[in-house]
Write a protein that holds these residues in place. Sequence first.
Motif, PDB file in Angstrom:
ATOM      1  N   ASP A  95      39.362  36.034  30.901  1.00 40.10           N
ATOM      2  CA  ASP A  95      38.868  37.376  30.612  1.00 40.10           C
ATOM      3  C   ASP A  95      37.503  37.542  31.266  1.00 40.10           C
ATOM      4  O   ASP A  95      36.806  36.564  31.575  1.00 40.10           O
ATOM      5  CB  ASP A  95      38.745  37.592  29.091  1.00 40.10           C
ATOM      6  N   ALA A  96      37.141  38.811  31.511  1.00 34.18           N
ATOM      7  CA  ALA A  96      35.822  39.151  32.042  1.00 34.18           C
ATOM      8  C   ALA A  96      35.465  40.539  31.542  1.00 34.18           C
ATOM      9  O   ALA A  96      36.305  41.443  31.541  1.00 34.18           O
ATOM     10  CB  ALA A  96      35.843  39.115  33.569  1.00 34.18           C
ATOM     11  N   LYS A  97      34.209  40.715  31.112  1.00 33.53           N
ATOM     12  CA  LYS A  97      33.782  42.012  30.607  1.00 33.53           C
ATOM     13  C   LYS A  97      32.288  42.190  30.845  1.00 33.53           C
ATOM     14  O   LYS A  97      31.540  41.219  31.032  1.00 33.53           O
ATOM     15  CB  LYS A  97      34.110  42.144  29.123  1.00 33.53           C
ATOM     16  N   VAL A  98      31.867  43.452  30.817  1.00 33.91           N
ATOM     17  CA  VAL A  98      30.456  43.780  31.053  1.00 33.91           C
ATOM     18  C   VAL A  98      29.650  43.484  29.800  1.00 33.91           C
ATOM     19  O   VAL A  98      30.077  43.780  28.673  1.00 33.91           O
ATOM     20  CB  VAL A  98      30.316  45.270  31.440  1.00 33.91           C
ATOM     21  N   GLY A  99      28.486  42.897  30.017  1.00 30.82           N
ATOM     22  CA  GLY A  99      27.556  42.655  28.922  1.00 30.82           C
ATOM     23  C   GLY A  99      26.136  42.905  29.392  1.00 30.82           C
ATOM     24  O   GLY A  99      25.909  43.364  30.517  1.00 30.82           O
ATOM     25  N   PHE A 100      25.156  42.572  28.541  1.00 31.61           N
ATOM     26  CA  PHE A 100      23.754  42.755  28.892  1.00 31.61           C
ATOM     27  C   PHE A 100      22.974  41.491  28.527  1.00 31.61           C
ATOM     28  O   PHE A 100      23.163  40.925  27.445  1.00 31.61           O
ATOM     29  CB  PHE A 100      23.156  43.964  28.165  1.00 31.61           C
ATOM     30  N   ASP A 101      22.133  41.055  29.465  1.00 33.43           N
ATOM     31  CA  ASP A 101      21.298  39.887  29.231  1.00 33.43           C
ATOM     32  C   ASP A 101      20.268  40.230  28.152  1.00 33.43           C
ATOM     33  O   ASP A 101      19.525  41.213  28.282  1.00 33.43           O
ATOM     34  CB  ASP A 101      20.599  39.488  30.541  1.00 33.43           C
ATOM     35  N   GLN A 102      20.219  39.399  27.080  1.00 36.66           N
ATOM     36  CA  GLN A 102      19.326  39.700  25.968  1.00 36.66           C
ATOM     37  C   GLN A 102      17.854  39.594  26.349  1.00 36.66           C
ATOM     38  O   GLN A 102      17.005  40.231  25.741  1.00 36.66           O
ATOM     39  CB  GLN A 102      19.628  38.754  24.797  1.00 36.66           C
ATOM     40  N   ARG A 103      17.556  38.794  27.397  1.00 34.25           N
ATOM     41  CA  ARG A 103      16.151  38.632  27.790  1.00 34.25           C
ATOM     42  C   ARG A 103      15.678  39.761  28.699  1.00 34.25           C
ATOM     43  O   ARG A 103      14.595  40.302  28.527  1.00 34.25           O
ATOM     44  CB  ARG A 103      15.967  37.281  28.506  1.00 34.25           C
ATOM     45  N   VAL A 141      28.084  40.024  33.797  1.00 29.95           N
ATOM     46  CA  VAL A 141      29.518  39.915  33.564  1.00 29.95           C
ATOM     47  C   VAL A 141      29.768  38.610  32.801  1.00 29.95           C
ATOM     48  O   VAL A 141      29.476  37.520  33.317  1.00 29.95           O
ATOM     49  CB  VAL A 141      30.313  39.922  34.886  1.00 29.95           C
ATOM     50  N   ASP A 142      30.263  38.727  31.594  1.00 26.69           N
ATOM     51  CA  ASP A 142      30.626  37.558  30.794  1.00 26.69           C
ATOM     52  C   ASP A 142      32.080  37.203  31.071  1.00 26.69           C
ATOM     53  O   ASP A 142      32.946  38.080  31.067  1.00 26.69           O
ATOM     54  CB  ASP A 142      30.441  37.853  29.303  1.00 26.69           C
ATOM     55  N   PHE A 143      32.354  35.921  31.319  1.00 27.97           N
ATOM     56  CA  PHE A 143      33.723  35.509  31.594  1.00 27.97           C
ATOM     57  C   PHE A 143      34.085  34.306  30.748  1.00 27.97           C
ATOM     58  O   PHE A 143      33.206  33.591  30.236  1.00 27.97           O
ATOM     59  CB  PHE A 143      33.918  35.190  33.083  1.00 27.97           C
ATOM     60  N   SER A 144      35.398  34.092  30.595  1.00 27.73           N
ATOM     61  CA  SER A 144      35.881  32.931  29.850  1.00 27.73           C
ATOM     62  C   SER A 144      37.104  32.374  30.563  1.00 27.73           C
ATOM     63  O   SER A 144      37.849  33.111  31.217  1.00 27.73           O
ATOM     64  CB  SER A 144      36.241  33.318  28.410  1.00 27.73           C
ATOM     65  N   SER A 176      21.333  41.014  39.434  1.00 29.54           N
ATOM     66  CA  SER A 176      20.721  42.341  39.624  1.00 29.54           C
ATOM     67  C   SER A 176      21.773  43.430  39.802  1.00 29.54           C
ATOM     68  O   SER A 176      21.686  44.277  40.697  1.00 29.54           O
ATOM     69  CB  SER A 176      19.769  42.322  40.835  1.00 29.54           C
ATOM     70  N   PHE A 177      22.798  43.396  38.978  1.00 30.19           N
ATOM     71  CA  PHE A 177      23.867  44.394  39.046  1.00 30.19           C
ATOM     72  C   PHE A 177      23.411  45.707  38.413  1.00 30.19           C
ATOM     73  O   PHE A 177      22.596  45.711  37.492  1.00 30.19           O
ATOM     74  CB  PHE A 177      25.119  43.919  38.282  1.00 30.19           C
ATOM     75  N   THR A 178      23.979  46.810  38.903  1.00 31.20           N
ATOM     76  CA  THR A 178      23.937  48.057  38.146  1.00 31.20           C
ATOM     77  C   THR A 178      25.119  48.029  37.183  1.00 31.20           C
ATOM     78  O   THR A 178      26.005  47.176  37.279  1.00 31.20           O
ATOM     79  CB  THR A 178      24.051  49.278  39.069  1.00 31.20           C
ATOM     80  N   VAL A 179      25.136  48.983  36.247  1.00 34.03           N
ATOM     81  CA  VAL A 179      26.246  49.033  35.288  1.00 34.03           C
ATOM     82  C   VAL A 179      27.564  49.271  36.030  1.00 34.03           C
ATOM     83  O   VAL A 179      28.592  48.662  35.707  1.00 34.03           O
ATOM     84  CB  VAL A 179      25.996  50.154  34.246  1.00 34.03           C
ATOM     85  N   GLU A 180      27.535  50.158  37.073  1.00 34.74           N
ATOM     86  CA  GLU A 180      28.763  50.441  37.824  1.00 34.74           C
ATOM     87  C   GLU A 180      29.258  49.206  38.554  1.00 34.74           C
ATOM     88  O   GLU A 180      30.468  48.912  38.565  1.00 34.74           O
ATOM     89  CB  GLU A 180      28.526  51.574  38.822  1.00 34.74           C
ATOM     90  N   GLU A 181      28.341  48.457  39.169  1.00 35.28           N
ATOM     91  CA  GLU A 181      28.728  47.247  39.895  1.00 35.28           C
ATOM     92  C   GLU A 181      29.310  46.201  38.947  1.00 35.28           C
ATOM     93  O   GLU A 181      30.300  45.542  39.267  1.00 35.28           O
ATOM     94  CB  GLU A 181      27.510  46.676  40.639  1.00 35.28           C
ATOM     95  N   ALA A 182      28.696  46.057  37.795  1.00 33.69           N
ATOM     96  CA  ALA A 182      29.215  45.092  36.817  1.00 33.69           C
ATOM     97  C   ALA A 182      30.586  45.516  36.306  1.00 33.69           C
ATOM     98  O   ALA A 182      31.474  44.670  36.095  1.00 33.69           O
ATOM     99  CB  ALA A 182      28.230  44.962  35.650  1.00 33.69           C
ATOM    100  N   THR A 183      30.800  46.821  36.129  1.00 38.67           N
ATOM    101  CA  THR A 183      32.102  47.322  35.674  1.00 38.67           C
ATOM    102  C   THR A 183      33.174  47.030  36.708  1.00 38.67           C
ATOM    103  O   THR A 183      34.289  46.586  36.374  1.00 38.67           O
ATOM    104  CB  THR A 183      32.023  48.840  35.415  1.00 38.67           C
TER     105      THR A 183
END
Length: 844
Positions: free
Chosen positions: A258-266, A272-275, A324-331
């Motif tokens: 799986d892979a989905k968009v997330g946000f770095d807490q720092r 992109v978080d993947f498993s 350094s992704f934008t939200v669109e690039e990460a999506t």
Amino acid sequence: MRTSRWAVLAYVAIIIFGCLAALPSVLTPAMREQVASVLPFEPVTLGLDLRGGSHLVLEVDGAGLQKARLNSLLDDTRRVLRGERVSASSARISGNSVTVSIPDAQDRDKVLPKLQELATPVSTVGFAAPAPEVEVTTAGDVITLAMTEAGLADRMTKAVEQSLEIIRNRVDQVGVAEPLIQRIGSNRILVQLPGLQDPTRLRELLGSTAQMSFHMLDQSVDVTQPAPRGVDILPGANDGNRYPVESRVAISGERLDDAKVGFDQRTNQPVVDFSFDSLGARQFADITRENVGRPFAIVLDGKVLTAPVINEPILGGRGQISGSFTVEEATVLSALLRSGALPAPLTIIEERSVGPNLGSDSIRMGLFTGLAGFGLVVVLMVVLYGAWGMIANVGLVLHTIMTIGVLGLIGSTLTLPGIAGIILGIGMAVDANILINARIREETEAGAGAMKALDIGFNKAYATIIDSNVTTLAGTVLLFWFGSGPVKGFAVTMMLGIGISMFTSVTVVRLLMREVVVRRKMKKLEIPSLFGKVPQLPTFSFMKGRFLAIGFSAFLSISSVILFFTPGLNYGIDFIGGIQVEAVSKEKINLPTLRQSLEELNLGEVALQDFGGGQSVLIRVQRQPGGEQAQTVALNKVKDAVTTAIPGASMERTEVVGPTVSGELARSGFLAVALAMLAILLYIWFRFEWHFAVGAIAVLLLDITKTVGFFALTGIDFNLTAIAALLTMIGYSVNDKVVVYDRMRENLRKYKSMPFSDLIDMSINQVIARCIFTSAATALSLVPMAIWGGEAVQSFAWPMIFGVIVATTSSIYIGGPILLFLSRWWKEREAARSAGQQAETPTA
């Protein structure tokens, strides 16, 4: 003139059904929802050029697919060799096959049956028996494994089907509404996405093969030096750096779960978080445990997305991609990873996009020019036929409504050229009414009563209407066959218009006129113009001036041929390929600044066309060397240059046509013109005689050359829309000739002893009013489109107006003289043959 009550009821039912089918197309969305339960009809679907959106055609890379299959076949072959304890190094790829050199005969005998097992059967077209995917042959010490045609075709079919599903998954996951994704041809996929103005993300989403893998970095390698064996120097996807990546795959992308968009807490940056799946999680744990402190590269399609250092073992099978992704690039990236890798690379060979603002402008323009053209035709019919013209206008209104209704019923897509087809159909639909009214006038002048004039008028006009519509339909069918996209939409509306006009003009108008005659108990059916009785036109002798007419026509055609070569046609990107961008700004555009910015890109010839009061500019860039991918790269450079030179500019329309598509469109367009002429030749030969057919084609060639000369002289784009105009003009021109020919054929039966030149003059004089009136109606329907229609349809409207004028004059002045020449030549030839046969016959 008798019509049964059941037939009348059927006609009424058809009309009501057609009007109800058209109703949802003219209602607002809120009103459609209210009547949805009562009216089970859908509105006409608007094309992307009317509602905005993106259109892409992707082609499966056949060479890449074959190369991948050969590599897998080589791996299978080496596996067989190792299993039989034969040297695997003897297998290699040679051209389009895998060859194995085995000197020992016993080893060959052991290996050959195993290799033949690789030749799995694949299905073939039709009911033929399955064919092997791989052909295994021997020649001395060498065994050859070659892909068969059936194997390659099967691979391509499976690759396209798999690509379709993956593309559909990718598009669905980024949330685009109402996508159209379908296979076209053997190796292409069409993707249409409404509302998506900038297709940059779409291009990334669809063009990427998404072949992801995980590799270790070799920090001992200097990236400025040639890479040693086992190491590849790969570019970074976002940072411009180069990375020494080990060729050996540590973890395959197939192990991703799986892979989905997330946000770095720092940093709060998109990531992109993947498993991994269970096997991938164990492999990931082993690798991170054994390589703490070493950088670990995540590679997508030959580029390094990120290369983090392994700080500690990662045991949970989860990871994160940052860069350094934008939200669109990460999506887009997460959608690529979830949907899986494409089986083969996809090349974008055609790309067109239209902004929603331009689409709404096109709708307003279509409605305005359509209503204006319709109004002009209605006024003309009233001027020509007074109150009887209003009956023809009722048929015209029904024709337009039912055309829209049928478009909605069949699920056809209405495009801007489709609107042009409806408008042109309005002008051409009155041709049948003009023919009928002209015939009724003739019968009335000959002394026929009202009902007899009506009956004979319709009967005599019917054959001419059929012949003229069939010849027009021939070009339209070929346009649908060879056309693509919006041009196909034009062909559909024209074909529907021709068929529906037969119903409204011949059936509905006939019933209405008969009802008026019966109810008013008319003894004589006179059809005056709005200003009273129609004066008798003077009789002309067209044959006396035939040499002057043919000479002038030949001069214009020869001049047009010269113009075709010098300065030549202004070919649009449909035929020569390239890039076209329409940019719109709220302020006046500084063209010199924009031109300088574009010339600095070194993309070759750049043309700018200013329109829209200086706030819109059309940019054309020549086709770039280097195949389809180079066009996409150039488009991005053009967009960046426009954005820099014109702050706040919006790209309302972009088109990219690669060399593959442009060559195919050019061949299809010219082939359609040639086949249309052949079809018309055969039909006229069948319906009339050979010299009528040859005469029609000769005049048609003169008409076509003049129209081509018009394109060259005016510099109007010669593109697919222009081919549509040319094919429609061919149909219209022959339509005119058929009307004249029908009258000649009728007069030949009636006046058998009349000299042919006099009969031609008489026939032309009898139909000249119809030719002029029909041409006026067709031209008037097109004039608003030509003046206010905009750049997209002007390459259709102005040439059509010119073509209508040329077709009408050639029917009057050129067709008759050529027919007279052919007839005299044939008679002289037959007379000479008869004289020769008599001379050879011995006297008794």
